[in-house]
Design a protein around this motif. Sequence first.
Motif, PDB file in Angstrom:
ATOM      1  N   ALA A  20     -64.213  -5.523  13.747  1.00 11.57           N
ATOM      2  CA  ALA A  20     -64.980  -6.254  12.737  1.00 11.57           C
ATOM      3  C   ALA A  20     -65.909  -7.259  13.405  1.00 11.57           C
ATOM      4  CB  ALA A  20     -64.035  -6.958  11.771  1.00 11.57           C
ATOM      5  N   HIS A  21     -65.482  -7.772  14.572  1.00 14.78           N
ATOM      6  CA  HIS A  21     -66.324  -8.622  15.408  1.00 14.78           C
ATOM      7  C   HIS A  21     -66.571  -7.884  16.719  1.00 14.78           C
ATOM      8  CE1 HIS A  21     -64.248 -11.395  12.650  1.00 14.78           C
ATOM      9  NE2 HIS A  21     -65.396 -12.062  12.662  1.00 14.78           N
ATOM     10  N   PRO A  22     -67.783  -7.939  17.248  1.00 10.12           N
ATOM     11  CA  PRO A  22     -68.125  -7.107  18.408  1.00 10.12           C
ATOM     12  C   PRO A  22     -67.486  -7.586  19.706  1.00 10.12           C
ATOM     13  CG  PRO A  22     -69.972  -8.514  17.803  1.00 10.12           C
ATOM     14  CD  PRO A  22     -68.940  -8.695  16.741  1.00 10.12           C
ATOM     15  N   ASN A  23     -67.000  -6.636  20.477  1.00  7.62           N
ATOM     16  CA  ASN A  23     -66.355  -6.903  21.756  1.00  7.62           C
ATOM     17  C   ASN A  23     -67.147  -6.197  22.856  1.00  7.62           C
ATOM     18  OD1 ASN A  23     -64.633  -6.794  24.067  1.00  7.62           O
ATOM     19  ND2 ASN A  23     -62.827  -7.046  22.765  1.00  7.62           N
ATOM     20  N   ARG A  24     -67.673  -6.973  23.783  1.00  8.49           N
ATOM     21  CA  ARG A  24     -68.538  -6.401  24.823  1.00  8.49           C
ATOM     22  C   ARG A  24     -67.794  -5.452  25.757  1.00  8.49           C
ATOM     23  NH1 ARG A  24     -68.538  -8.603  29.882  1.00  8.49           N
ATOM     24  NH2 ARG A  24     -70.744  -8.059  30.135  1.00  8.49           N
ATOM     25  N   LYS A  25     -66.465  -5.561  25.811  1.00 10.58           N
ATOM     26  CA  LYS A  25     -65.698  -4.669  26.671  1.00 10.58           C
ATOM     27  C   LYS A  25     -65.566  -3.270  26.064  1.00 10.58           C
ATOM     28  CE  LYS A  25     -62.892  -8.171  29.018  1.00 10.58           C
ATOM     29  NZ  LYS A  25     -61.499  -8.606  29.340  1.00 10.58           N
ATOM     30  N   ASN A  43     -84.263  -8.784  28.339  1.00  9.53           N
ATOM     31  CA  ASN A  43     -84.076  -9.810  27.322  1.00  9.53           C
ATOM     32  C   ASN A  43     -82.652  -9.685  26.783  1.00  9.53           C
ATOM     33  OD1 ASN A  43     -86.829 -10.855  27.271  1.00  9.53           O
ATOM     34  ND2 ASN A  43     -87.387  -8.906  26.329  1.00  9.53           N
ATOM     35  N   THR A  44     -82.121 -10.774  26.281  1.00  7.79           N
ATOM     36  CA  THR A  44     -80.735 -10.807  25.825  1.00  7.79           C
ATOM     37  C   THR A  44     -80.684 -11.147  24.346  1.00  7.79           C
ATOM     38  OG1 THR A  44     -80.060 -11.616  28.005  1.00  7.79           O
ATOM     39  CG2 THR A  44     -78.458 -11.825  26.233  1.00  7.79           C
ATOM     40  N   PHE A  45     -79.800 -10.462  23.627  1.00 12.35           N
ATOM     41  CA  PHE A  45     -79.565 -10.783  22.215  1.00 12.35           C
ATOM     42  C   PHE A  45     -78.087 -11.124  22.037  1.00 12.35           C
ATOM     43  CE2 PHE A  45     -78.259  -9.793  17.901  1.00 12.35           C
ATOM     44  CZ  PHE A  45     -79.234 -10.422  17.148  1.00 12.35           C
ATOM     45  N   ILE A  46     -77.837 -12.300  21.461  1.00 11.79           N
ATOM     46  CA  ILE A  46     -76.469 -12.730  21.158  1.00 11.79           C
ATOM     47  C   ILE A  46     -76.320 -12.835  19.649  1.00 11.79           C
ATOM     48  CG2 ILE A  46     -74.758 -14.568  21.401  1.00 11.79           C
ATOM     49  CD1 ILE A  46     -76.133 -15.347  24.028  1.00 11.79           C
ATOM     50  N   LEU A  47     -75.391 -12.069  19.102  1.00 12.38           N
ATOM     51  CA  LEU A  47     -75.087 -12.158  17.671  1.00 12.38           C
ATOM     52  C   LEU A  47     -74.019 -13.233  17.497  1.00 12.38           C
ATOM     53  CD1 LEU A  47     -75.582 -10.904  14.826  1.00 12.38           C
ATOM     54  CD2 LEU A  47     -73.585  -9.439  15.290  1.00 12.38           C
ATOM     55  N   ILE A  58     -73.459  -4.625  23.518  1.00 11.77           N
ATOM     56  CA  ILE A  58     -73.081  -5.979  23.094  1.00 11.77           C
ATOM     57  C   ILE A  58     -73.069  -6.876  24.325  1.00 11.77           C
ATOM     58  CG2 ILE A  58     -71.252  -7.412  22.103  1.00 11.77           C
ATOM     59  CD1 ILE A  58     -72.643  -5.637  20.041  1.00 11.77           C
ATOM     60  N   GLU A  59     -73.858  -7.912  24.309  1.00 11.82           N
ATOM     61  CA  GLU A  59     -73.960  -8.803  25.474  1.00 11.82           C
ATOM     62  C   GLU A  59     -72.798  -9.788  25.549  1.00 11.82           C
ATOM     63  OE1 GLU A  59     -76.130  -8.727  27.884  1.00 11.82           O
ATOM     64  OE2 GLU A  59     -77.923  -7.702  27.137  1.00 11.82           O
ATOM     65  N   VAL A  60     -72.374 -10.290  24.384  1.00 15.34           N
ATOM     66  CA  VAL A  60     -71.365 -11.348  24.335  1.00 15.34           C
ATOM     67  C   VAL A  60     -70.407 -11.054  23.192  1.00 15.34           C
ATOM     68  CG1 VAL A  60     -70.973 -13.807  23.908  1.00 15.34           C
ATOM     69  CG2 VAL A  60     -72.930 -13.089  25.287  1.00 15.34           C
ATOM     70  N   GLY A 114     -71.304  -7.709  13.010  1.00 16.48           N
ATOM     71  CA  GLY A 114     -71.328  -6.686  14.043  1.00 16.48           C
ATOM     72  C   GLY A 114     -71.710  -5.310  13.547  1.00 16.48           C
ATOM     73  N   ILE A 115     -71.338  -4.977  12.324  1.00 17.49           N
ATOM     74  CA  ILE A 115     -71.623  -3.621  11.837  1.00 17.49           C
ATOM     75  C   ILE A 115     -73.121  -3.348  11.768  1.00 17.49           C
ATOM     76  CG2 ILE A 115     -71.604  -4.153   9.349  1.00 17.49           C
ATOM     77  CD1 ILE A 115     -69.872  -1.487   9.138  1.00 17.49           C
ATOM     78  N   LEU A 116     -73.928  -4.397  11.624  1.00 12.58           N
ATOM     79  CA  LEU A 116     -75.380  -4.217  11.651  1.00 12.58           C
ATOM     80  C   LEU A 116     -75.825  -3.683  13.006  1.00 12.58           C
ATOM     81  CD1 LEU A 116     -78.293  -4.568  10.687  1.00 12.58           C
ATOM     82  CD2 LEU A 116     -78.105  -7.017  11.218  1.00 12.58           C
ATOM     83  N   LEU A 117     -75.314  -4.270  14.084  1.00 12.10           N
ATOM     84  CA  LEU A 117     -75.673  -3.781  15.415  1.00 12.10           C
ATOM     85  C   LEU A 117     -75.104  -2.392  15.658  1.00 12.10           C
ATOM     86  CD1 LEU A 117     -75.406  -6.871  17.773  1.00 12.10           C
ATOM     87  CD2 LEU A 117     -77.245  -6.163  16.240  1.00 12.10           C
ATOM     88  N   TYR A 118     -73.891  -2.119  15.150  1.00  9.22           N
ATOM     89  CA  TYR A 118     -73.305  -0.792  15.337  1.00  9.22           C
ATOM     90  C   TYR A 118     -74.188   0.286  14.708  1.00  9.22           C
ATOM     91  CZ  TYR A 118     -69.002  -3.582  16.106  1.00  9.22           C
ATOM     92  OH  TYR A 118     -68.067  -4.490  16.536  1.00  9.22           O
TER      93      TYR A 118
END
Length: 292
Positions: A107-112, A66-70, A117-119, A76-80
Amino acid sequence: MAVVHIDSVPELIEKAGYIRKQLAVCTSRIGGVHIGGPMSATDIAVALYYKYLKFNPENLDDPNRNTFILSKGHNGILLYCIFCDMGMYDFEYLIKSYNTIGGTFGAHPNRKHVKGIEVSTGSLGHGLNLACGIAHANRDQKIPSRTYVMLGDGEMEEGSNWEAIMYASSKNLDSIVAVVDNNHHSASFKAGENIKWNTMADCFKAFGWDVIEIDGSDMTAIDKALGSLPPVDFDHPGKPIAIISNTKKGQGVKYMEENPGAWHIGKIAPDKLDETLAMIDAYTAKKLEEAK
């Protein structure tokens, strides 16, 4: 690092309380970070990551996942904090490297840079469009996985969202679940001050979506909503689904809830941290009592 799964509502409530406390510590030690939105989105994010996504930190490339996109990437800090709790990163490293040049956690999530992080997100209004592509690809490959997209209510003012909403219903992309953290306050406006609509639910319904509206502070209601989603059926596709999660900005911290405009981005003073953690503990205890 083990697969993390929580099944019971009381344990999910306790985990949400723990994540809120981690957010508070981050905000106190790092300085000004997005905090009001992560606090309001914590409960449903915890339910997703610890139960319904079947998230496996040890198998992040599973093609059947399953995929989650924020989509509201400033949260982003919530996912961190969730990833740190799951053993994917060290919490002290998060605090030291957050939003620093060359650091992992922007401050914004980077999948690299951040596994899990999916996206990469930050510019608002793109998450649902990306979800449409993922849903199409999964359908083509007969992968019956879901794509969950978390959006902010302020973000729903972006026209690109409504293009994606219209497209998803036109193509019966029923594997998409849009979760709107409806905390009634964007960075600049209270709900309805900038763009007025009848209700968020009515708008989604008018565009051909099924809608579930819940109290986003009620873990029992969250659990029921996520648990009620029908299976993805490629032979008999249904409608995409929107979950309108009604919350308060800064949820769980009374002084944030009472002054949401000041807590889109904020810093908890070190001498106020203990008081804030005690508020979160009291809020969590109240939610546990209500869930009995």
